[in-house]
Design an enzyme around this catalytic site. Structure first.
Site, mmCIF file in Angstrom:
data_model
loop_
_atom_site.group_PDB
_atom_site.id
_atom_site.type_symbol
_atom_site.label_atom_id
_atom_site.label_comp_id
_atom_site.label_asym_id
_atom_site.label_seq_id
_atom_site.Cartn_x
_atom_site.Cartn_y
_atom_site.Cartn_z
ATOM 1 N N CYS A 1 0.826 -1.212 0.000
ATOM 2 C CA CYS A 1 0.000 0.000 0.000
ATOM 3 C C CYS A 1 0.857 1.257 0.000
ATOM 4 C CB CYS A 1 -0.858 0.077 1.263
ATOM 5 S SG CYS A 1 -1.848 -1.345 1.626
ATOM 6 N N ASP A 2 0.282 2.316 -0.511
ATOM 7 C CA ASP A 2 0.885 3.630 -0.362
ATOM 8 C C ASP A 2 -0.223 4.672 -0.490
ATOM 9 O OD1 ASP A 2 3.756 4.775 -0.122
ATOM 10 O OD2 ASP A 2 2.667 6.163 -1.423
#
Length: 184
Positions: free
Chosen positions: A66-67
């Site tokens: 994720c980011d």
């Protein structure tokens, strides 16, 4: 086995809303080396790189990378390095709408599923004193855009269009649906 490729305590807390059966392994991806023409493309590439790095050592697991970034008029606002940068971000967000994009990439046994969730956030106009009081806390410095919607910055938020949890860093409902592809 389910692995979250993030050391973020907020993401871990949010993933617990889906399942408690996961491990955490952080990637050693150099985020500064990854670029893209748009904020949405950037978060997808970052999420993919993080998931791929952890999946390389755990090929049978379902790995979640994720980011999250804040997108103000097409400019990416990452984590502020210091008070001056936090102040500048809050001044720019004051009285404005912006987007929060979270890229998510799931990888397992060579199968890959990536998506980007976007939420629109509206901030009230902030006084200089409100900004100074906020940046004097620890909150801004480990969060994209320099604020935490789930913390003291909640009082600045006048509206949200989209997933609240996405703004915190993990789009819970969308991730839940995508995990089904992997039988989770």
């Amino acid at each position: 086995m389910l692995i979250l490729a993030s050391g973020s305590p907020r993401r871990q807390e949010l993933l617990h809303l889906i399942t408690s059966d996961f491990s955490v392994f952080t990637s050693e991806v150099d985020e500064r080396a990854i670029t893209a023409p748009t904020a949405k493309e950037l978060v997808q590439k970052l999420a993919q790189a993080k998931a791929a790095a952890v999946a390389a050592t755990h090929p049978d697991a379902v790995v979640i990378g994720c980011d999250t970034v804040v997108d103000l008029d097409g400019e990416v606002l990452g984590k502020p390095a210091d008070k001056d940068e936090a102040r500048s971000m809050m001044q720019r967000l004051s009285g404005r709408k912006h987007f929060v994009h979270t890229g998510v990439c799931l990888i397992s046994n060579g199968k890959e599923d990536c998506f980007v969730e976007s939420s629109e956030v509206c901030f009230a106009a902030l006084s200089e004193q409100e900004i100074e009081d906020y940046i004097a806390t620890d909150e801004p410095y480990d969060k994209a855009g320099g604020y935490g919607i789930q913390g003291k910055a909640a009082k600045f938020c006048t509206g949200i269009l989209g997933c609240y949890f996405n703004i915190m860093g993990l789009p819970v409902s969308a991730l839940y649906r995508h995990l089904r592809i992997f039988g989770r």
